[in-house]
Design an enzyme around this catalytic site. Structure first.
Site, PDB file in Angstrom:
ATOM      1  N   ASP A 106      60.884   4.034  22.961  1.00  0.00           N
ATOM      2  CA  ASP A 106      59.453   3.759  22.886  1.00  0.00           C
ATOM      3  C   ASP A 106      58.856   4.195  24.237  1.00  0.00           C
ATOM      4  OD1 ASP A 106      56.960   2.458  22.824  1.00  0.00           O
ATOM      5  OD2 ASP A 106      57.697   0.755  21.705  1.00  0.00           O
ATOM      6  N   ARG A 168      66.395  -6.484  10.546  1.00  0.00           N
ATOM      7  CA  ARG A 168      67.437  -5.513  10.905  1.00  0.00           C
ATOM      8  C   ARG A 168      68.255  -5.102   9.683  1.00  0.00           C
ATOM      9  NH1 ARG A 168      67.704  -5.496  16.525  1.00  0.00           N
ATOM     10  NH2 ARG A 168      67.432  -7.490  17.566  1.00  0.00           N
TER      11      ARG A 168
END
Ligand code: IMP
Length: 178
Positions: A106, A168
């Protein structure tokens, strides 16, 4: 599934299982070619990369080993400047061809920190395999040697990526609905 709810937020399907498989295979093909005879040590970044790392290593046809490191820099849906080491690195990296395996870059702050730390252990080489990158959020200058795909600057979950620890387990990648 087109939409999923994770905690209090709604996410829309963004990257399908087929696309994921294709991306993982492309990276594996390149690693199989580049690391033949080099006995690489894969270094997965916990928690997020455990799914990608598990998929990737099962497509590697060369002798290789895997280990994991755990760093944290993320709270909720915003990246923080502070990087904390939780599980450290060790001497097993010395002289090895290390391939860092990460799910997402990111801002790049976490990875920048990790790559600098890895260098201290004098590996023979260090390359980075990353499933996806948010180029618009990227603040650093390190190279991603094996990049799966670029994605927009949005928050995503699934395929190991979480929202406050949840999501997840989703086999595909979902994007936050605004
Ligand atoms: P960075 O330091 O800003 O590059 O953040 C990297 C870490 O933040 C990754 O290893 C992920 O664990 C987490 N992260 C960044 N973007 C997302 C996202 O969209 N969804 C879930 N986790 C993310």
């Amino acid at each position: 599934m087109e939409f999923v709810e994770v905690k209090d937020k709604v996410f829309r399907r963004f990257i399908s299982r087929e696309q994921i498989d294709q991306v993982v295979q492309q990276i594996a093909d390149r690693l199989n070619a580049d690391y033949a005879g080099k006995n690489p040590l894969l270094l997965g970044v916990l928690n997020g990369a455990f799914v990608f790392a598990a998929d990737l290593i099962r497509r590697l046809m060369i002798p290789c080993q895997i280990s994991f490191v755990k760093y944290a820099s993320y709270v909720g849906t915003h990246s923080s400047e502070e990087v904390k080491e939780l599980i450290g690195l060790n001497e097993e990296l010395r002289g090895r061809h290390v391939v860092v395996v990460e799910d997402i870059v990111d801002s790049g702050i976490t990875m920048d920190h990790l790559l600098k730390d890895i260098g201290k252990y004098r590996p023979a080489s260090v390359k980075l395999a990353c499933f996806c990158l948010k180029p618009e959020a990227f603040l650093k200058s390190f190279k991603i040697d094996y990049l799966g795909m670029e994605i927009p600057n949005a928050f995503v979950v699934g395929y190991g990526l979480d929202y406050d620890g949840y999501g997840r387990n989703l086999p595909e990648i979902y994007k936050l609905e605004n």
